[in-house]
Design an enzyme around this catalytic site. Structure first.
Site: not given
Ligand code: SAM
Length: 376
Positions: A53, A55, A118, A134, A171, A211
Site C-alpha cells: 500500500g 502507492w 490487490d 484479481d 505496480d 510497471k
Molecule cells: N505498489 C505496491 C506498494 O507500493 O506497496 C507494491 C506492489 S507489489 C510490487 C506487486 C503486487 O502485485 C503484489 O502485492 C501482488 O499481490 C499484486 N498482484 C500480482 N498479481 C495480481 C493480480 N492478478 N491481481 C491483483 N494484484 C496482483
C-alpha cells in the site's frame, strides 16, 4: 542480510521506514510525480496491485491530506534554491532580479475517490477503498466502478459514468522466479490486464502509469500504447535499481478511437488487435476504425509486410527521473551517526511466500536439512 546491513545497502528501504512508507516503492511514484506532475487535476484514481500500500499512501497524502510530497516537495526545494541563489547574487551586484513565482500551496482536494486493488488483503488506509480482487478477472470492473460510485448501475449507466477515472496506476509484479524471460512474460501478462482494465474505466484525457520489465518486444507495446494515448514515455526513477529491468510507462491524454469499446471479456492482445492504417512515418503510429465498424485496433497492416515489419515499431522516449541529489538505489550508503534500524511500517498481510517461510523455519532455517521441494 540483517536489517541494519539492508539499511546500508538500500537507502530507500531505510528512508521508507523513517518516513512511514509501507514499502520503498513509494519513492518510485514520488519521483515519477516529480517529473510528470501526475496528480494535477486528478481526483479519481485506481491503484492496481496495490499491496502492501505505499502507492496508496502517496495518493492519500497528496490528494486527501494535501501534503507537499512528490512534485510539490520538489517545487519547494527548487524555490528555496532560487531564493538562496538570488540572495547571494543580490549581495554581490545589488541589483533586483526578476522574481520566481512561489509554488502554489496545496490543500486537501474535494470529492477524491481512490480505490486500491490487490490479490492480497491490504491493511486499511485513510480515505482509500481497498478491494481484494484479481485485476485479470472481468468481474473486477463492475466492483471497482461501484466502489467509485455506489449509485453505479452497469445496465443503466452512461458511457461517462462507466469511464470516471482520471488516473490508473499499476505496480503489478508476479512473484519473480529469477528466470528473466519467464518473469518478463508473466509480468507482461499482468501489464496487459492492467491496460485492458484501464481502457475500460479511464475517461478521455486520463493517464495510465504502469510497471514494465523491459524485454526485447517492449517497443511493440509502446507503439500499441501510442495508438490510444497521446504521449507515452518510459521512465526510470532513481529509486529503481539500474541493475533491474524494471521501468515505468507513463501514458497521458487517453484518446479512445471513435466507437472503441474496451472489455475484459474480450481484451486487447487476445482475439482483438489494434487497427491502424499504414503509417506515413516511423514515429507516428495512428489508428482508424474499420468501415464495417468492427471494434479492432491494429499496428501496421498486412500489405506492409506483417508483424515483423520494422515500421511496426515505435521507440518511446526514455527518461531517468528523480532529483539528481536523490540516493542512488544501487550504492551502499554510510549510515547516519547513532543509526537505529527500524521495523518495516507494514509487512504484507498474507504474502504468498508465507507458507514457504514457515516450512523453511520448521526445517531449521534457510539451509535446513530438508529441501523445500520435499516438504509435503
Ligand atoms: N505498489 C505496491 C506498494 O507500493 O506497496 C507494491 C506492489 S507489489 C510490487 C506487486 C503486487 O502485485 C503484489 O502485492 C501482488 O499481490 C499484486 N498482484 C500480482 N498479481 C495480481 C493480480 N492478478 N491481481 C491483483 N494484484 C496482483
Amino acid at each position: 542480510m540483517g536489517k541494519s546491513s539492508k539499511d546500508k545497502r538500500d537507502a530507500y528501504y531505510r528512508l521508507a521506514k523513517e518516513q512511514g512508507w509501507r514499502a520503498r516503492s513509494a519513492f518510485k511514484l514520488l519521483q515519477l510525480d516529480e517529473e510528470f506532475n501526475l496528480f494535477e487535476g486528478v481526483t479519481r484514481v485506481v491503484d492496481l496491485c496495490a499491496a502492501p500500500g505505499s502507492w496508496s499512501q502517496v495518493l492519500s497524502r497528496i490528494l486527501i491530506k494535501g501534503e507537499r510530497v512528490g512534485r510539490a516537495a520538489w517545487e519547494d526545494k527548487r524555490y528555496k534554491e532560487i531564493l538562496r541563489l538570488r540572495e547571494s547574487r543580490d549581495a554581490d551586484t545589488q541589483t533586483i532580479k526578476p522574481t520566481e513565482e512561489q509554488p502554489p500551496s496545496t490543500a486537501p482536494r474535494q470529492n477524491v475517490k481512490i480505490v486500491a486493488i490487490d490479490l492480497q488483503p491490504m491493511s486499511p488506509l485513510e480515505g482509500i477503498t481497498c478491494l481484494k480482487a484479481d485485476i485479470t478477472h472481468p468481474s473486477t470492473i463492475p466492483i471497482l466502478l461501484q466502489a467509485l460510485d455506489p449509485e453505479y448501475d452497469p445496465a443503466a449507466s452512461s458511457i461517462e459514468a462507466s469511464h470516471p477515472v482520471d488516473l490508473v496506476l499499476s505496480d503489478g509484479a508476479p512473484d519473480v522466479t529469477g528466470l528473466h524471460d519467464l518473469d518478463i512474460y508473466v509480468q507482461s501478462q499482468l501489464l496487459w490486464a492492467a491496460l485492458n482494465l484501464a481502457l475500460c474505466v479511464l475517461k478521455p484525457g486520463g493517464k495510465f502509469v504502469a510497471k514494465i520489465f523491459r524485454g526485447k518486444d517492449a517497443d511493440l507495446l509502446y507503439a500499441q500504447l501510442k495508438i490510444v494515448f497521446e504521449s507515452v514515455t518510459v521512465a526510470k526513477p532513481r529509486s529503481s535499481r539500474a541493475s533491474s529491468v524494471e521501468a515505468f510507462i507513463v501514458c497521458t491524454n487517453f484518446q479512445p478511437p471513435k466507437g472503441f469499446k474496451a472489455s475484459l471479456d474480450n481484451p486487447l492482445g487476445a482475439a482483438r488487435k489494434l487497427q491502424s492504417k499504414p503509417r506515413t512515418t516511423r514515429t507516428q503510429p495512428y489508428r482508424k476504425l474499420r468501415d464495417d465498424g468492427i471494434n479492432e485496433l491494429e499496428l501496421g497492416s498486412e500489405d506492409e509486410g506483417g508483424e515483423d515489419d520494422a515500421d511496426d515499431r515505435w521507440i518511446a522516449p526514455f527518461l531517468a527521473c528523480g532529483d539528481l541529489s536523490a540516493f542512488d538505489a544501487d550504492a551502499s550508503h554510510k549510515l547516519p551517526e547513532g543509526h537505529v534500524s527500524l521495523d518495516p511500517v507494514q509487512p504484507p498481510t498474507a504474502p504468498p511466500y508465507r507458507r514457504a517461510l514457515e516450512e523453511r523455519k520448521k526445517q531449521g532455517g534457510a539451509y535446513g536439512k530438508t529441501k523445500l521441494g520435499e516438504v509435503s
